[in-house]
Design an enzyme around this catalytic site. Structure first.
Site, short mmCIF file in Angstrom:
data_model
loop_
_atom_site.label_atom_id
_atom_site.label_comp_id
_atom_site.label_asym_id
_atom_site.label_seq_id
_atom_site.Cartn_x
_atom_site.Cartn_y
_atom_site.Cartn_z
N ASN A 37 -25.42 -4.55 16.83
CA ASN A 37 -26.01 -5.70 17.09
C ASN A 37 -25.22 -6.86 16.69
O ASN A 37 -24.84 -7.16 15.66
CB ASN A 37 -27.30 -5.63 16.24
CG ASN A 37 -27.99 -6.84 16.00
OD1 ASN A 37 -27.75 -7.85 16.97
ND2 ASN A 37 -28.86 -7.31 15.17
N TRP A 38 -24.90 -7.49 17.92
CA TRP A 38 -23.73 -8.53 17.88
C TRP A 38 -24.26 -9.93 17.08
O TRP A 38 -23.71 -10.61 16.68
CB TRP A 38 -23.26 -8.90 18.96
CG TRP A 38 -22.29 -8.04 19.68
CD1 TRP A 38 -21.70 -6.86 19.09
CD2 TRP A 38 -21.52 -8.28 21.06
NE1 TRP A 38 -20.80 -6.32 19.86
CE2 TRP A 38 -20.61 -7.06 20.86
CE3 TRP A 38 -21.43 -9.33 21.90
CZ2 TRP A 38 -19.70 -7.09 22.07
CZ3 TRP A 38 -20.53 -9.00 22.90
CH2 TRP A 38 -19.54 -8.04 23.03
N LYS A 39 -26.01 -9.98 16.98
CA LYS A 39 -26.39 -11.16 16.59
C LYS A 39 -25.86 -12.40 17.59
O LYS A 39 -25.48 -12.01 18.58
CB LYS A 39 -26.18 -11.35 15.26
CG LYS A 39 -26.61 -10.05 14.51
CD LYS A 39 -26.82 -10.28 12.86
CE LYS A 39 -27.19 -8.80 12.35
NZ LYS A 39 -27.53 -9.00 11.03
N HIS A 75 -36.54 -7.46 14.34
CA HIS A 75 -35.49 -7.68 13.41
C HIS A 75 -35.89 -8.42 12.28
O HIS A 75 -36.51 -9.39 12.64
CB HIS A 75 -34.08 -8.17 14.16
CG HIS A 75 -32.96 -7.94 13.24
ND1 HIS A 75 -33.01 -8.89 12.37
CD2 HIS A 75 -32.05 -7.21 13.29
CE1 HIS A 75 -31.81 -8.46 11.60
NE2 HIS A 75 -31.24 -7.53 12.35
N GLU A 130 -34.44 -10.81 10.77
CA GLU A 130 -33.99 -12.22 11.22
C GLU A 130 -35.09 -12.90 11.92
O GLU A 130 -35.37 -14.24 11.65
CB GLU A 130 -32.56 -12.38 11.77
CG GLU A 130 -31.56 -11.92 10.46
CD GLU A 130 -30.41 -11.37 11.05
OE1 GLU A 130 -30.13 -11.32 12.33
OE2 GLU A 130 -29.59 -10.79 10.22
N GLU A 190 -33.94 -1.17 8.06
CA GLU A 190 -32.99 -2.28 7.58
C GLU A 190 -33.38 -2.97 6.33
O GLU A 190 -34.21 -4.01 6.53
CB GLU A 190 -32.79 -3.09 8.70
CG GLU A 190 -32.01 -2.55 9.97
CD GLU A 190 -31.29 -3.34 10.87
OE1 GLU A 190 -30.26 -3.09 11.09
OE2 GLU A 190 -31.61 -4.77 11.07
N GLY A 215 -25.93 -8.00 5.96
CA GLY A 215 -24.92 -8.72 5.79
C GLY A 215 -24.35 -9.24 4.65
O GLY A 215 -24.10 -10.25 4.15
N SER A 261 -25.16 -3.40 6.32
CA SER A 261 -24.11 -2.97 5.67
C SER A 261 -23.37 -1.91 5.86
O SER A 261 -22.55 -1.24 4.95
CB SER A 261 -23.96 -3.61 4.10
OG SER A 261 -24.23 -5.17 3.90
N GLY A 301 -24.41 -4.50 12.33
CA GLY A 301 -24.19 -5.67 12.51
C GLY A 301 -22.87 -6.36 12.41
O GLY A 301 -22.00 -6.13 13.33
N GLY A 302 -22.23 -6.64 11.32
CA GLY A 302 -20.94 -7.22 11.20
C GLY A 302 -19.96 -6.39 11.75
O GLY A 302 -18.89 -6.74 12.37
P1 13P Z 1 -24.91 -5.77 8.81
O1 13P Z 1 -24.54 -4.60 9.56
O2 13P Z 1 -23.89 -7.14 9.25
O3 13P Z 1 -25.51 -5.89 7.27
O4 13P Z 1 -26.40 -6.18 9.79
C1 13P Z 1 -27.32 -5.35 9.92
C2 13P Z 1 -28.17 -5.79 10.88
O5 13P Z 1 -28.93 -6.51 10.55
C3 13P Z 1 -28.12 -4.69 12.28
O6 13P Z 1 -29.16 -5.19 12.88
#
Ligand code: 13P
Length: 258
Positions: A12-14, A99, A101, A171, A177, A215, A236-237
């Site tokens: 997930n590049w966000k 998600h 967010e 999640e 993050g 993470s 994510g990251g």
């Molecule tokens: P991180 O891997 O950066 O913690 O993000 C997880 C995430 O929200 C994937 O959708």
């Protein structure tokens, strides 16, 4: 011989990426994914403006792609929204829905997330339905209640056949993050609970893939993916760096261990 369980790793590049850097990344990931066994499925959910680029560079590769959100509507006067059918026109397979967010910053309700899940399915996308508790909710002993109501609302709207086509991602908000992943034991405990809810919907639904997100890194991926009810990860990251992302995909190859 027992049937090998599939593993799904989705990045997930966000709100990250730029055309030039994406091209290098996508070419490297397509090359790296070619060496993965068939038991590992790989996906990338990117910002919508990059769908055409992703389609042109990943078409024919082992990597599927998709979007990070979709509208609950088919089309109409909904400024700024993107319809599931539009994502499909660019070859998308997945749509992340719910998600944390989006739940936090866009006040998406459990009811809206359920509608988006239905829309994704109707358009032929695989919805990746995210659930997860905040640290306050965990500390108050409310984890099962929160994730149970988030998933329950979605399952209640779907037929058994439709529910069997979703993917669920656990999640925990406190792990996203922050660099502080849930331990494999903490994640497995919630996954086992989610698996029970899925199985209650019907035998067809019991084997819906359950991803863990929060993470995930090359260092902790394998232990997470070895858990009985963890079928992969939502990354994510670490999905922004090709070497890290590919290392996590490789960790999902657990042939020889199971
Ligand atoms: P991180 O891997 O950066 O913690 O993000 C997880 C995430 O929200 C994937 O959708």
């Amino acid at each position: 011989m027992s049937k090998q369980r599939l593993r799904l790793v989705v990045g997930n590049w966000k709100m990250h990426g730029r055309l030039a850097g994406n091209a290098t990344f996508l070419e490297a990931v397509a090359r790296g994914a070619a060496a993965l066994p068939g038991s590992v499925q790989v996906g990338l959910c990117v910002p919508c403006p990059y769908l055409a680029q992703v389609q042109s560079l990943l078409e024919g590769s082992r990597v599927e792609w998709g979007v990070q959100d979709i509208s609950a509507h088919v089309q109409g006067a909904y400024t700024g929204e993107v319809a599931a059918e539009m994502a499909v026109e660019f070859g998308s397979s997945f749509a992340i829905v719910g998600h944390s967010e989006r739940r936090a910053y866009h006040r998406e309700s459990v009811a809206l997330v359920a509608l988006k899940t239905e829309r994704a399915l109707a358009a032929g996308l695989t919805p990746i339905v995210c659930v997860g508790e905040t640290l306050e909710e965990r500390d108050a002993g409310l984890t099962q209640q929160i994730v149970g109501s988030q998933l329950g609302e979605v399952l209640a709207k779907l037929s058994v056949e439709a529910a069997a086509r979703i993917v669920v991602a656990y999640e925990p908000v406190w792990a996203i993050g922050t660099g502080k992943s849930a331990t494999a034991g903490q994640a497995q405990e919630v996954h086992a609970f989610l698996r029970k809810l899925l199985a209650e919907k019907g035998a067809l639904v019991a084997n819906v893939p359950l991803l863990y997100g929060g993470s995930v890194k090359p260092e902790n991926a394998r232990e997470l993916f070895l858990q009985a009810d963890i079928d992969g990860g939502l990354i994510g990251g670490a999905s922004l760096k090709e070497q890290e992302f590919l290392a996590i995909c490789k960790a999902a190859d657990i042939s020889g261990v199971e």
